[in-house]
Design an enzyme around this catalytic site. Sequence first.
Site, PDB file in Angstrom:
ATOM      1  N   GLU A  35      -0.150  10.299 -11.189  1.00 17.84           N
ATOM      2  CA  GLU A  35      -1.557   9.466 -11.459  1.00 17.84           C
ATOM      3  C   GLU A  35      -2.629   9.858 -10.606  1.00 17.84           C
ATOM      4  O   GLU A  35      -2.358  10.554  -9.548  1.00 17.84           O
ATOM      5  CB  GLU A  35      -0.856   8.412 -11.706  1.00 17.84           C
ATOM      6  CG  GLU A  35       0.597   8.099 -12.495  1.00 17.84           C
ATOM      7  CD  GLU A  35       0.513   6.608 -11.774  1.00 17.84           C
ATOM      8  OE1 GLU A  35       0.047   5.736 -11.484  1.00 17.84           O
ATOM      9  OE2 GLU A  35       1.706   6.264 -12.548  1.00 17.84           O
ATOM     10  N   CYS A  57     -43.746   6.328  23.682  1.00 22.65           N
ATOM     11  CA  CYS A  57     -44.727   6.592  24.641  1.00 22.65           C
ATOM     12  C   CYS A  57     -45.907   5.603  24.572  1.00 22.65           C
ATOM     13  O   CYS A  57     -46.461   4.730  25.213  1.00 22.65           O
ATOM     14  CB  CYS A  57     -45.902   7.963  23.548  1.00 22.65           C
ATOM     15  SG  CYS A  57     -46.929   7.191  22.677  1.00 22.65           S
ATOM     16  N   TYR A 116      -2.273   0.269 -13.607  1.00 27.56           N
ATOM     17  CA  TYR A 116      -1.189   1.558 -13.406  1.00 27.56           C
ATOM     18  C   TYR A 116      -0.031   1.417 -12.624  1.00 27.56           C
ATOM     19  O   TYR A 116       0.916   1.206 -12.802  1.00 27.56           O
ATOM     20  CB  TYR A 116      -1.893   2.533 -12.171  1.00 27.56           C
ATOM     21  CG  TYR A 116      -2.082   1.407 -11.001  1.00 27.56           C
ATOM     22  CD1 TYR A 116      -1.477   0.985  -9.768  1.00 27.56           C
ATOM     23  CD2 TYR A 116      -3.438   2.037 -10.754  1.00 27.56           C
ATOM     24  CE1 TYR A 116      -2.478  -0.163  -9.658  1.00 27.56           C
ATOM     25  CE2 TYR A 116      -4.442   1.707  -9.802  1.00 27.56           C
ATOM     26  CZ  TYR A 116      -3.885   0.531  -9.169  1.00 27.56           C
ATOM     27  OH  TYR A 116      -3.983  -0.326  -7.850  1.00 27.56           O
ATOM     28  N   CYS A 172     -45.969   6.437  14.612  1.00 25.05           N
ATOM     29  CA  CYS A 172     -46.465   6.372  16.332  1.00 25.05           C
ATOM     30  C   CYS A 172     -48.380   6.717  16.141  1.00 25.05           C
ATOM     31  O   CYS A 172     -48.523   7.765  15.261  1.00 25.05           O
ATOM     32  CB  CYS A 172     -46.344   6.874  16.822  1.00 25.05           C
ATOM     33  SG  CYS A 172     -46.962   7.465  18.294  1.00 25.05           S
ATOM     34  N   ASP A 221     -10.101   5.090  -6.790  1.00 30.71           N
ATOM     35  CA  ASP A 221     -10.844   4.658  -5.682  1.00 30.71           C
ATOM     36  C   ASP A 221     -11.616   3.134  -6.228  1.00 30.71           C
ATOM     37  O   ASP A 221     -12.781   3.388  -6.479  1.00 30.71           O
ATOM     38  CB  ASP A 221     -11.501   5.869  -5.487  1.00 30.71           C
ATOM     39  CG  ASP A 221     -11.971   5.423  -3.578  1.00 30.71           C
ATOM     40  OD1 ASP A 221     -11.471   4.654  -2.918  1.00 30.71           O
ATOM     41  OD2 ASP A 221     -12.881   6.091  -3.190  1.00 30.71           O
ATOM     42  N   LYS A 255      -3.572  12.158  -0.812  1.00 31.12           N
ATOM     43  CA  LYS A 255      -5.440  11.803  -0.414  1.00 31.12           C
ATOM     44  C   LYS A 255      -6.114  13.408  -0.261  1.00 31.12           C
ATOM     45  O   LYS A 255      -5.817  14.235   0.869  1.00 31.12           O
ATOM     46  CB  LYS A 255      -5.280  10.746   0.671  1.00 31.12           C
ATOM     47  CG  LYS A 255      -5.027   9.730   0.921  1.00 31.12           C
ATOM     48  CD  LYS A 255      -5.080   9.313   0.443  1.00 31.12           C
ATOM     49  CE  LYS A 255      -6.475   8.455   1.238  1.00 31.12           C
ATOM     50  NZ  LYS A 255      -7.520   7.437   1.009  1.00 31.12           N
ATOM     51  N   CYS A 290     -44.644   2.133  20.593  1.00 34.27           N
ATOM     52  CA  CYS A 290     -43.210   3.410  20.408  1.00 34.27           C
ATOM     53  C   CYS A 290     -42.265   3.598  21.060  1.00 34.27           C
ATOM     54  O   CYS A 290     -42.477   3.527  22.463  1.00 34.27           O
ATOM     55  CB  CYS A 290     -45.355   4.763  20.424  1.00 34.27           C
ATOM     56  SG  CYS A 290     -43.829   6.094  20.146  1.00 34.27           S
ATOM     57  N   ARG A 297      -6.093  -7.916  -3.378  1.00 33.06           N
ATOM     58  CA  ARG A 297      -4.726  -7.256  -2.960  1.00 33.06           C
ATOM     59  C   ARG A 297      -4.905  -8.641  -1.726  1.00 33.06           C
ATOM     60  O   ARG A 297      -3.874  -9.140  -1.052  1.00 33.06           O
ATOM     61  CB  ARG A 297      -5.195  -5.724  -2.293  1.00 33.06           C
ATOM     62  CG  ARG A 297      -4.056  -6.046  -1.416  1.00 33.06           C
ATOM     63  CD  ARG A 297      -3.644  -4.752  -1.428  1.00 33.06           C
ATOM     64  NE  ARG A 297      -2.928  -3.897  -0.852  1.00 33.06           N
ATOM     65  CZ  ARG A 297      -2.295  -3.775   0.520  1.00 33.06           C
ATOM     66  NH1 ARG A 297      -3.499  -4.324   1.396  1.00 33.06           N
ATOM     67  NH2 ARG A 297      -1.609  -3.394   0.815  1.00 33.06           N
ATOM     68  N   GLU A 313      -6.928  -1.485 -10.584  1.00 32.77           N
ATOM     69  CA  GLU A 313      -8.142  -0.442 -10.089  1.00 32.77           C
ATOM     70  C   GLU A 313      -9.160  -1.224 -10.761  1.00 32.77           C
ATOM     71  O   GLU A 313      -9.370  -0.775 -11.674  1.00 32.77           O
ATOM     72  CB  GLU A 313      -7.972   0.169  -9.179  1.00 32.77           C
ATOM     73  CG  GLU A 313      -8.497   1.151  -7.930  1.00 32.77           C
ATOM     74  CD  GLU A 313      -7.975   0.621  -6.921  1.00 32.77           C
ATOM     75  OE1 GLU A 313      -7.061  -0.096  -7.179  1.00 32.77           O
ATOM     76  OE2 GLU A 313      -7.850   0.942  -6.080  1.00 32.77           O
ATOM     77  N   SER A 333       0.892  -1.281   0.059  1.00 34.98           N
ATOM     78  CA  SER A 333      -0.268  -0.178  -0.161  1.00 34.98           C
ATOM     79  C   SER A 333       0.689   1.062  -0.301  1.00 34.98           C
ATOM     80  O   SER A 333       1.888   1.131   0.568  1.00 34.98           O
ATOM     81  CB  SER A 333      -0.993  -0.173   0.743  1.00 34.98           C
ATOM     82  OG  SER A 333      -0.226   0.219   2.840  1.00 34.98           O
ATOM     83  N   LEU A 334       0.522   1.982  -0.169  1.00 39.33           N
ATOM     84  CA  LEU A 334       0.887   3.708  -0.479  1.00 39.33           C
ATOM     85  C   LEU A 334       0.795   4.378   1.111  1.00 39.33           C
ATOM     86  O   LEU A 334       0.500   4.541   2.004  1.00 39.33           O
ATOM     87  CB  LEU A 334       0.816   4.643  -1.460  1.00 39.33           C
ATOM     88  CG  LEU A 334       0.806   3.777  -2.476  1.00 39.33           C
ATOM     89  CD1 LEU A 334       0.271   4.223  -3.557  1.00 39.33           C
ATOM     90  CD2 LEU A 334       2.256   3.606  -3.150  1.00 39.33           C
ATOM     91  N   LYS A 337      -5.019   8.830  -8.462  1.00 34.45           N
ATOM     92  CA  LYS A 337      -4.864   7.800  -7.620  1.00 34.45           C
ATOM     93  C   LYS A 337      -7.226   7.170  -7.814  1.00 34.45           C
ATOM     94  O   LYS A 337      -7.549   7.999  -6.915  1.00 34.45           O
ATOM     95  CB  LYS A 337      -5.034   8.020  -5.572  1.00 34.45           C
ATOM     96  CG  LYS A 337      -4.782   6.945  -5.294  1.00 34.45           C
ATOM     97  CD  LYS A 337      -4.260   7.011  -3.319  1.00 34.45           C
ATOM     98  CE  LYS A 337      -4.813   6.767  -2.411  1.00 34.45           C
ATOM     99  NZ  LYS A 337      -5.348   4.574  -2.669  1.00 34.45           N
ATOM    100  N   CYS A 365     -47.792  11.378  22.430  1.00 36.39           N
ATOM    101  CA  CYS A 365     -46.435  11.035  22.765  1.00 36.39           C
ATOM    102  C   CYS A 365     -45.934  12.046  23.025  1.00 36.39           C
ATOM    103  O   CYS A 365     -46.070  13.238  22.385  1.00 36.39           O
ATOM    104  CB  CYS A 365     -45.989  10.489  21.085  1.00 36.39           C
ATOM    105  SG  CYS A 365     -44.643  10.046  21.558  1.00 36.39           S
TER     106      CYS A 365
HETATM  107  S1  IVH Z   1       0.991   2.354  -7.045  1.00 34.43           S
HETATM  108  C1  IVH Z   1       3.624   0.137  -4.751  1.00 34.43           C
HETATM  109  N1  IVH Z   1      -0.706   3.917  -8.243  1.00 34.43           N
HETATM  110  O1  IVH Z   1      -3.393   2.656  -3.848  1.00 34.43           O
HETATM  111  C2  IVH Z   1       2.578   0.587  -5.747  1.00 34.43           C
HETATM  112  N2  IVH Z   1      -1.756   2.717  -6.473  1.00 34.43           N
HETATM  113  O2  IVH Z   1      -2.654   2.950  -0.995  1.00 34.43           O
HETATM  114  C3  IVH Z   1       1.919   0.273  -6.081  1.00 34.43           C
HETATM  115  N3  IVH Z   1      -3.815   2.840  -6.145  1.00 34.43           N
HETATM  116  O3  IVH Z   1      -3.278  -0.430  -2.499  1.00 34.43           O
HETATM  117  C4  IVH Z   1       0.672   1.290  -6.018  1.00 34.43           C
HETATM  118  N4  IVH Z   1      -4.439   4.873  -8.215  1.00 34.43           N
HETATM  119  O4  IVH Z   1      -4.830   0.151  -4.951  1.00 34.43           O
HETATM  120  C5  IVH Z   1      -1.370   3.153  -7.645  1.00 34.43           C
HETATM  121  N5  IVH Z   1      -2.237   5.377  -9.688  1.00 34.43           N
HETATM  122  C6  IVH Z   1      -2.257   4.505  -9.495  1.00 34.43           C
HETATM  123  C7  IVH Z   1      -2.946   4.503  -8.091  1.00 34.43           C
HETATM  124  C8  IVH Z   1      -3.007   3.032  -6.891  1.00 34.43           C
HETATM  125  C9  IVH Z   1      -5.652   3.836  -6.924  1.00 34.43           C
HETATM  126  C10 IVH Z   1      -4.315   2.049  -5.069  1.00 34.43           C
HETATM  127  C11 IVH Z   1      -4.002   1.141  -4.857  1.00 34.43           C
HETATM  128  C12 IVH Z   1      -2.946   0.605  -3.645  1.00 34.43           C
HETATM  129  C13 IVH Z   1      -3.551   1.620  -3.166  1.00 34.43           C
HETATM  130  C14 IVH Z   1      -3.074   2.237  -2.216  1.00 34.43           C
END
Ligand code: IVH
Length: 607
Positions: free
Chosen positions: A58, A347, A164, A360, A62, A252, A344, A81, A115, A29-30, A60, A366
């Site tokens: 890039e 009451c 990505y 009610c 969701d 974020k 209710c 994951r 994603e 994760s990041l 992120k 009431c």
């Molecule tokens: S790179 C080693 N790029 O964010 C790094 N992750 O909080 C690998 N995510 O688990 C991740 N957009 O599911 C990367 N442009 C992007 C992303 C991305 C969304 C998600 C991904 C990761 C999570 C981390």
Amino acid sequence: VLDDSPTKRIGGDILKGFKKYTHKKRLYSLDKCQTAEELKKWTEKIKTTYPDAFFTVEYKLDGLSVNLLYTDGVLKTAATRGNGSVGEDVTAQIMTIKSVPLKIPFNRTCEIQGEVIMRKSSLKKYNEKNPDTPLKNERNAAAGAVRNLDPKVTASRKLDVITYAVGYIEDGDFDTQSGLVEFLKSNGFRTAEYFKKTDNLEYLIDYIGEIEKERGDLDYLIDGVVIKVDDLNIREELGYTEKFPRFAIAYKFEATEASTIIKDVIWQVSRTGKLNPLAILEPVEIGGTTVSRATLSNMSEIRRKDIKINSKVFVRRSNDVIPEITGIAEHYADSVDVIPPAVCPSCGSHLKCDAVFIYCTNPENCRDITVSKITHYASREAMDIVGLSEKTVEVFYDKLNVREVQDIYKLTVEELTALEGFRDKKAENIINSIEISKNAEITDFVYALGIENVGKKAAKELASNFGSFESIKNSSVEEIEQIRDFGAVTAKCVYDFFRNEKNLKTIEEIFSSGVKLMIPEKKEEKTGIFTGKTVVLTGVLKNYKRSEAQSIIAANGGDVADTISKKVSLVIAGADAGGKLEKAKKLKIEIIGEDEFISLINRRFMT
Ligand code: IVH
């Protein structure tokens, strides 16, 4: 059946469960940052060792992360994951997604990370087709569809996968993130529209601002920006901490959603007698606010969302609205169903149900209904009786036998002083504010009466259309229906309210206790940039509450309407605007965003 046969996309048998899949390369994760200052620190640290490093920018995305394993150019496995090392095998589900190539030109082994998302437009179409089981949120809809054991359900949601990253690769021939993205594209994978590269922190911050601005216009959810070191060799040297790569960071955006546990569901009895379920949550921070309660509408919504006490749920908070639960994250062994009350909760009277709501049956007697009627009457937007809060009304109900709105006018300083916690000053202040409030504006009084379906705006329309309280009281359904934005239902509610003996008695007693209605002088017509325009607000504005934006429009000569019709000349669309925006586009009505709205009203000050 060929490796890339379309029949693989249809979704076969329902699975009994998911198999485990061990990722060839761990999915990290990041690390996160939330301010330009934190980002600066992160880039500077990298720049001290690698002064020439470039960074990529890039979206992120969701959604739900997925890892796609290809061997000999064929999709072999798709896995979630999981804990980063071991995930669940969701190959049958992912195969139904058309943007995932079943065969690729690269014919050695590789793992592609991306994603799974549901587009906003797909969610809208899905909800139009399935009005009884609408999906609320694109991310939960995507996650739910991938983790559904029936691949046909996944297929029906029309998901997408945007890639990505490349985890494991056998003899890859790219050495930058830019090259990696080209590799993905040339192998038929979808990548996000946005990709920029820079070695300059100022530009990085500009790009983030750019993305945050266009976020609402995208057809999918993003919750931030990912910044990565472009050069894969530098990445190799930077390596990983226990949890995160050192070469990438997520910037974020302020959160609007989080997950937490439902500790209980209580039932509140509203002014109209309707029982509203309210979820009591383990307090959770969402975008800087602690959220500990969320609305749940009714039993049918509770069942549809499969909400249980002690389960983990997603909670969303947006400006101005009470937080709501958008879906279930997880059930546990001690999760239990929500049981609607048998009587209710205030009451103890019998309850009655219509299609979805519970009421009610004894509103006259009431406690909670009476308390909230009086609290509404005294509230700021209504009679504005300072100090008459819900808690105080409860005390008056319990100790001073206040049973109806008009009873508050009979209270004396002596009676109040005798109550626990009401020192002389407090008692005097309340009696004073009751006295002051007796000179009321007709709009405030009409609103205070609590007529079903009559909010502040409708009260204002009634007052300005009929000119006096007597005329409102005596108006016919047909006359009320003439008012703009009034439908038959509201018109009937107003008419019926003034035909009810008890209501008439209350009104009479209020007047005989000295309440006088003022009819505001016709204010001079405001003129300004919105003069002659009928404006509709839709979506969520970042900088204004809806009521503030409405006042600004009115102060600048505009009329605010609720619904899109040919009469509307301008639409101001905030984030997540939906149906109204679509309709405005169809009718070719001028549409502006929040930024344009701000610059229009600022321009006013310059001219
Ligand atoms: S790179 C080693 N790029 O964010 C790094 N992750 O909080 C690998 N995510 O688990 C991740 N957009 O599911 C990367 N442009 C992007 C992303 C991305 C969304 C998600 C991904 C990761 C999570 C981390």
